[in-house]
Design a protein around this motif. Sequence first.
Motif, PDB file in Angstrom:
ATOM      1  N   THR A   1      -3.940   6.235 -14.633  1.00 54.97           N
ATOM      2  CA  THR A   1      -4.716   5.022 -13.588  1.00 54.97           C
ATOM      3  C   THR A   1      -2.783   4.485 -12.785  1.00 54.97           C
ATOM      4  OG1 THR A   1      -3.747   3.220 -15.074  1.00 54.97           O
ATOM      5  CG2 THR A   1      -5.709   3.852 -14.759  1.00 54.97           C
ATOM      6  N   ASP A   2      -1.790   5.268 -13.113  1.00 56.63           N
ATOM      7  CA  ASP A   2      -0.325   4.681 -12.986  1.00 56.63           C
ATOM      8  C   ASP A   2      -0.323   6.240 -11.535  1.00 56.63           C
ATOM      9  OD1 ASP A   2       0.505   3.177 -14.518  1.00 56.63           O
ATOM     10  OD2 ASP A   2       0.979   4.571 -15.989  1.00 56.63           O
ATOM     11  N   LYS A   3      -0.629   6.919 -11.580  1.00 60.31           N
ATOM     12  CA  LYS A   3      -1.128   8.046 -10.509  1.00 60.31           C
ATOM     13  C   LYS A   3      -1.904   7.623  -8.946  1.00 60.31           C
ATOM     14  CE  LYS A   3      -1.854  13.060 -10.155  1.00 60.31           C
ATOM     15  NZ  LYS A   3      -2.548  14.280 -10.810  1.00 60.31           N
ATOM     16  N   GLU A   4      -1.884   6.154  -8.685  1.00 64.16           N
ATOM     17  CA  GLU A   4      -2.870   6.287  -7.624  1.00 64.16           C
ATOM     18  C   GLU A   4      -3.858   6.541  -7.227  1.00 64.16           C
ATOM     19  OE1 GLU A   4      -0.095   6.064  -4.214  1.00 64.16           O
ATOM     20  OE2 GLU A   4       2.011   5.469  -4.966  1.00 64.16           O
ATOM     21  N   THR A   5      -4.169   7.259  -6.926  1.00 64.08           N
ATOM     22  CA  THR A   5      -5.130   7.561  -6.470  1.00 64.08           C
ATOM     23  C   THR A   5      -5.981   8.453  -6.582  1.00 64.08           C
ATOM     24  OG1 THR A   5      -5.401   8.359  -3.607  1.00 64.08           O
ATOM     25  CG2 THR A   5      -5.476   5.860  -4.556  1.00 64.08           C
TER      26      THR A   5
ATOM     27  N   VAL B   1      -9.566   2.413   3.301  1.00 67.90           N
ATOM     28  CA  VAL B   1      -9.078   2.043   4.437  1.00 67.90           C
ATOM     29  C   VAL B   1      -7.853   3.224   5.064  1.00 67.90           C
ATOM     30  CG1 VAL B   1     -10.213   0.054   4.637  1.00 67.90           C
ATOM     31  CG2 VAL B   1      -8.186   0.216   3.693  1.00 67.90           C
ATOM     32  N   ALA B   2      -7.906   3.713   6.692  1.00 63.54           N
ATOM     33  CA  ALA B   2      -7.175   4.409   6.931  1.00 63.54           C
ATOM     34  C   ALA B   2      -6.436   3.288   8.218  1.00 63.54           C
ATOM     35  CB  ALA B   2      -6.683   5.522   7.318  1.00 63.54           C
ATOM     36  N   SER B   3      -7.480   2.313   8.572  1.00 64.65           N
ATOM     37  CA  SER B   3      -7.462   1.636  10.113  1.00 64.65           C
ATOM     38  C   SER B   3      -7.155  -0.145  10.524  1.00 64.65           C
ATOM     39  CB  SER B   3      -8.755   2.019  10.687  1.00 64.65           C
ATOM     40  OG  SER B   3      -8.779   1.139  12.037  1.00 64.65           O
ATOM     41  N   GLY B   4      -6.364   0.341  11.178  1.00 67.81           N
ATOM     42  CA  GLY B   4      -5.891  -1.216  11.994  1.00 67.81           C
ATOM     43  C   GLY B   4      -6.626  -2.195  11.908  1.00 67.81           C
ATOM     44  N   GLY B   5      -7.909  -1.635  11.812  1.00 67.64           N
ATOM     45  CA  GLY B   5      -8.943  -3.221  12.515  1.00 67.64           C
ATOM     46  C   GLY B   5      -9.827  -3.524  11.258  1.00 67.64           C
ATOM     47  N   LEU B   6      -8.797  -2.547   9.706  1.00 69.12           N
ATOM     48  CA  LEU B   6      -9.699  -2.660   8.478  1.00 69.12           C
ATOM     49  C   LEU B   6      -8.713  -2.927   7.557  1.00 69.12           C
ATOM     50  CD1 LEU B   6     -12.386   0.583   8.142  1.00 69.12           C
ATOM     51  CD2 LEU B   6     -12.479  -2.425   9.346  1.00 69.12           C
ATOM     52  N   GLY B   7      -8.731  -3.979   6.485  1.00 70.11           N
ATOM     53  CA  GLY B   7      -7.606  -3.642   5.111  1.00 70.11           C
ATOM     54  C   GLY B   7      -7.995  -3.642   4.272  1.00 70.11           C
ATOM     55  N   THR B   8      -7.298  -5.020   2.844  1.00 69.34           N
ATOM     56  CA  THR B   8      -8.016  -4.582   1.803  1.00 69.34           C
ATOM     57  C   THR B   8      -9.251  -5.542   1.643  1.00 69.34           C
ATOM     58  OG1 THR B   8      -6.942  -6.402   0.923  1.00 69.34           O
ATOM     59  CG2 THR B   8      -5.641  -3.927   1.013  1.00 69.34           C
TER      60      THR B   8
ATOM     61  N   GLU C   1     -13.230   5.800   4.198  1.00 72.85           N
ATOM     62  CA  GLU C   1     -14.093   6.537   3.084  1.00 72.85           C
ATOM     63  C   GLU C   1     -14.742   6.037   2.228  1.00 72.85           C
ATOM     64  OE1 GLU C   1     -11.819  10.248   1.910  1.00 72.85           O
ATOM     65  OE2 GLU C   1     -11.107  10.179   4.218  1.00 72.85           O
ATOM     66  N   THR C   2     -16.406   5.913   1.909  1.00 74.09           N
ATOM     67  CA  THR C   2     -16.688   5.810   0.621  1.00 74.09           C
ATOM     68  C   THR C   2     -17.173   6.505  -0.263  1.00 74.09           C
ATOM     69  OG1 THR C   2     -18.819   6.943   2.092  1.00 74.09           O
ATOM     70  CG2 THR C   2     -18.426   4.676   3.261  1.00 74.09           C
TER      71      THR C   2
ATOM     72  N   ASP D   1     -12.540  -1.643 -13.330  1.00 72.95           N
ATOM     73  CA  ASP D   1     -12.344  -0.731 -13.586  1.00 72.95           C
ATOM     74  C   ASP D   1     -12.018   0.011 -12.036  1.00 72.95           C
ATOM     75  OD1 ASP D   1     -13.183  -0.093 -16.436  1.00 72.95           O
ATOM     76  OD2 ASP D   1     -15.509  -0.396 -15.939  1.00 72.95           O
ATOM     77  N   ARG D   2     -11.599  -1.126 -11.159  1.00 74.87           N
ATOM     78  CA  ARG D   2     -11.378  -0.892  -9.649  1.00 74.87           C
ATOM     79  C   ARG D   2     -10.146  -1.250  -9.587  1.00 74.87           C
ATOM     80  NH1 ARG D   2     -16.833  -3.367  -8.372  1.00 74.87           N
ATOM     81  NH2 ARG D   2     -15.554  -4.764  -6.700  1.00 74.87           N
ATOM     82  N   MET D   3      -8.904  -0.184  -9.110  1.00 73.50           N
ATOM     83  CA  MET D   3      -7.843  -0.841  -8.334  1.00 73.50           C
ATOM     84  C   MET D   3      -7.344  -0.640  -7.070  1.00 73.50           C
ATOM     85  SD  MET D   3      -3.624  -0.190 -10.928  1.00 73.50           S
ATOM     86  CE  MET D   3      -4.468   1.103 -10.286  1.00 73.50           C
ATOM     87  N   THR D   4      -6.844  -1.869  -6.367  1.00 68.38           N
ATOM     88  CA  THR D   4      -6.616  -1.403  -5.330  1.00 68.38           C
ATOM     89  C   THR D   4      -4.847  -0.785  -5.539  1.00 68.38           C
ATOM     90  OG1 THR D   4      -7.737  -3.560  -4.479  1.00 68.38           O
ATOM     91  CG2 THR D   4      -5.821  -2.661  -2.842  1.00 68.38           C
ATOM     92  N   VAL D   5      -4.748   0.090  -4.514  1.00 65.89           N
ATOM     93  CA  VAL D   5      -3.264   1.237  -3.919  1.00 65.89           C
ATOM     94  C   VAL D   5      -3.427   1.155  -3.056  1.00 65.89           C
ATOM     95  CG1 VAL D   5      -3.075   2.189  -6.565  1.00 65.89           C
ATOM     96  CG2 VAL D   5      -4.731   3.034  -5.082  1.00 65.89           C
ATOM     97  N   GLN D   6      -1.407   1.188  -2.384  1.00 64.04           N
ATOM     98  CA  GLN D   6      -1.228   1.700  -1.380  1.00 64.04           C
ATOM     99  C   GLN D   6      -1.182   3.039  -0.831  1.00 64.04           C
ATOM    100  OE1 GLN D   6       1.929  -0.705   0.599  1.00 64.04           O
ATOM    101  NE2 GLN D   6       1.281  -0.626   2.161  1.00 64.04           N
ATOM    102  N   GLY D   7      -1.548   3.936  -0.146  1.00 62.38           N
ATOM    103  CA  GLY D   7      -0.643   5.172  -0.154  1.00 62.38           C
ATOM    104  C   GLY D   7       0.096   5.044   0.957  1.00 62.38           C
ATOM    105  N   GLU D   8      -0.013   6.560   2.223  1.00 64.96           N
ATOM    106  CA  GLU D   8       0.592   6.491   3.558  1.00 64.96           C
ATOM    107  C   GLU D   8       0.270   6.053   4.577  1.00 64.96           C
ATOM    108  OE1 GLU D   8       2.225  10.995   3.139  1.00 64.96           O
ATOM    109  OE2 GLU D   8       2.805  10.536   0.703  1.00 64.96           O
ATOM    110  N   GLY D   9       1.200   5.967   5.179  1.00 68.04           N
ATOM    111  CA  GLY D   9       0.536   5.387   6.003  1.00 68.04           C
ATOM    112  C   GLY D   9      -0.150   3.640   6.832  1.00 68.04           C
ATOM    113  N   GLY D  10      -0.374   3.009   4.911  1.00 65.30           N
ATOM    114  CA  GLY D  10      -0.591   1.420   5.525  1.00 65.30           C
ATOM    115  C   GLY D  10      -1.795   1.884   5.359  1.00 65.30           C
ATOM    116  N   THR D  11      -2.190   2.889   4.288  1.00 60.83           N
ATOM    117  CA  THR D  11      -3.593   3.522   4.046  1.00 60.83           C
ATOM    118  C   THR D  11      -4.116   2.485   2.517  1.00 60.83           C
ATOM    119  OG1 THR D  11      -3.763   5.422   2.543  1.00 60.83           O
ATOM    120  CG2 THR D  11      -3.817   5.496   4.984  1.00 60.83           C
ATOM    121  N   TRP D  12      -5.259   2.410   2.457  1.00 57.72           N
ATOM    122  CA  TRP D  12      -5.313   1.444   0.885  1.00 57.72           C
ATOM    123  C   TRP D  12      -6.912   2.118   0.535  1.00 57.72           C
ATOM    124  CZ3 TRP D  12      -2.594  -2.289  -1.609  1.00 57.72           C
ATOM    125  CH2 TRP D  12      -1.348  -2.911  -0.379  1.00 57.72           C
ATOM    126  N   ALA D  13      -6.456   2.000  -0.641  1.00 59.47           N
ATOM    127  CA  ALA D  13      -8.072   3.183  -1.334  1.00 59.47           C
ATOM    128  C   ALA D  13      -7.778   2.076  -2.812  1.00 59.47           C
ATOM    129  CB  ALA D  13      -7.394   4.052  -2.101  1.00 59.47           C
TER     130      ALA D  13
END
Length: 758
Positions: free
Chosen positions: A69-73, A215-222, A267-268, A288-300
Amino acid sequence: MNWKKGGPTSINLRNHQTMPGLKVVALISGGKDSLFSILHCQRNGHEVVALANLYPADVRREAIADLDTDKETDDINSYMYQTVGHAVIPLYAEALGLPLYRQHIHGTNVDSNKIYDPQTFPQTRAASDERQEDETESLLPLLRQVLAEHPSVTAISTGAILSDYQRTRVESVALRLNLTPLSYLWQYPYLPPHTQTSLLEDMYAVGQDSRIIKVASGGLGTDHLWLGLGEHGAIQRLVRDFGRLSAFEGSGGLETGSVLGEGGEFETLAMNGPSCLWKKRIVVAEEDRMTVQGEGGTWALKISRAETAEMEPEKDEDSNDVRVPNLLDARFETMRRLVGEHKSMENTTKMAPANAMRNDEVGREPLLPQQIMAWQIKETADTVWISNMMSEGASEDAATQTVTIMEQLSQLLQERHLNIENISLTVTLLRNMADFAIVNKRYAEFFQRPSPPARVTVGCGGGLPNGKRLMMSVSINRRPRKERIGLHVQSWSYWAPANIGPYSQAISVPTEAVDGHRQVFIAGQIPLRPATMEVVSSDFVEQALLSLQHLWRIGQATKVHWWIAGAVAFTVSSSEEESQQKASIVHECWTLAHTVEMEDEDDEDEDIADRSLHRGWGRANAKVSIKTPLWTLPDWDGTRSALSTGANTKDVPPCYAVQVSELPKGAQVEWWSQGVQFQGTSNAGEATFIALGRHDAIEEQIMKDIRQTAGLTEIFAGSPLTGELLALAQEVQAMIIPCKGIYCNDIKKLETLIRYRK
């Protein structure tokens, strides 16, 4: 191989269309589209026998327990594959009751072009250097493993909607393995009811539960993560949030596909669906779900654990019914009602046996004389036309004649520092349509790269010179390949017929006459039902409308403003009366296509809403649907400006019905036209038609115009070429199309039709 036993190994949806089914392997990512496309495979009578998935190379393919779980997504941001949520994929074997095969992804996006071409790979590289292998090629070993275990598999399903990038890559691999690609969601927002949310609404209507996991759009967030697209108000919320983003950016409206995540906005992960496919549901607890931040302002979401659970009772058995888009758009349905004044021709136009169709060719004098000058070559700065190509050997079979023609053509191209890829259009005339399969096979050997030429194929029977099994003509553009744009869809879908073979739906090239304009060569369109690739019915009105709609959809996809060359509708008839009837219908269809306005399909929107009410979604939520912006064809305003015509001009381009002996697949009609994309207001020059009766002579000024034209002259010959007409054909290096008869707008039968552009 990693799959769990349990449940049936194949599923057939009830009430599917009656047709021979294909054995399908479904390529899944876990996303909503790849899972929903399986339902459409079943709806069309196919049998899904296995699942296939690609996953990142540095993770295990078995269970998802104990993932780091330390390995992001574990999301590698693949250009080709959805990898976020890949750890849940093994559960789909149990959830769907189907064997699952997995393969890790090799390489990266070596070929980042929109249209995939495996021949662009570096030819020399170390065998162990996976970094220089395109990630697309990872599909090959995966599918070979599936085929080894399931040799009856004949097709592959994908969830491509608008992405040429994804579609062309799957098609490339599938066709190399002789698999039929199925993309039933292709161009879905552009199909009836032409709304951007219809796909999500259809998923909801059958109870597919898909969750947003990235999510990877300015219109969507966590706060959008784990939003269920089947939840009350979810689609309305997406439309609202993307609408706010569009307003902020000043784009003037939602970008087509954004609500579907087609641009990577989100993505779904599919968790549940109708019982005709799903045997168990997938469950992921909140802890069992953890929110992590990716590159370029993405969240997964990082999922550490998931499991299957028993299905909940379905609220309504109709949830197993998958909506299929209407075969005809509202515009063409309106045309059908208007053309309905003609009596149904179903009983009078059923195709006669192939040998009976050719009885009138026995002993018939060829329309083209033996001494006609073959291999006519006409050249300009940007274009080369080579017409009436025939093999010299009269005793050769069709396959040998095809190879002879293509080899001689290749030599002529090399002499001009061109190659086979410069061909934009091929017109193939066959003596006997029974030769089509072998001619197609030999022809295909010369076209190995994506976007081969558009092609028109008709059967001319005894109209060809004695001993000639076929005659071909080509249009060649000298411009570099990068200036050529091809539309080459080889997947079965609901959109338009797939091109399973060496031709494209359309090829667009710069015009020579006006800088910025583009000429669009479109393949001949016959009335195939796109989802099954079968001729739609024996009713001529339905055949004429469906094949014309194919022409229209391809024209819209290639941004055609106007049919610069008018249209030719090739027809097959067994009597003069039938020929006149069919000519009347095609002329009426062509006129209506230019005069009937595009209509909203509100009735179908209501059907979607009604089907959704029983799931507690509500009519108000159904009405958030927004129309997909469709390309306007014809573009009257742009055309009047580009052609420098009068302000109130609404002249319909000319259309002629040309009777031939046979058409591919036993069709009764084939539409052929060429479009133009206008840029600016320079005169592009429309095609001119000269219609000649039995005793008509060509006016002196027209003869002068034809001789002076720099472009190609085409002659449709309904009687043997002799005298002045034969001399003209040879002088201007004309392309000849022998036929049985030509009918103009007033149903007058003509002997000859000449088409040229001033």
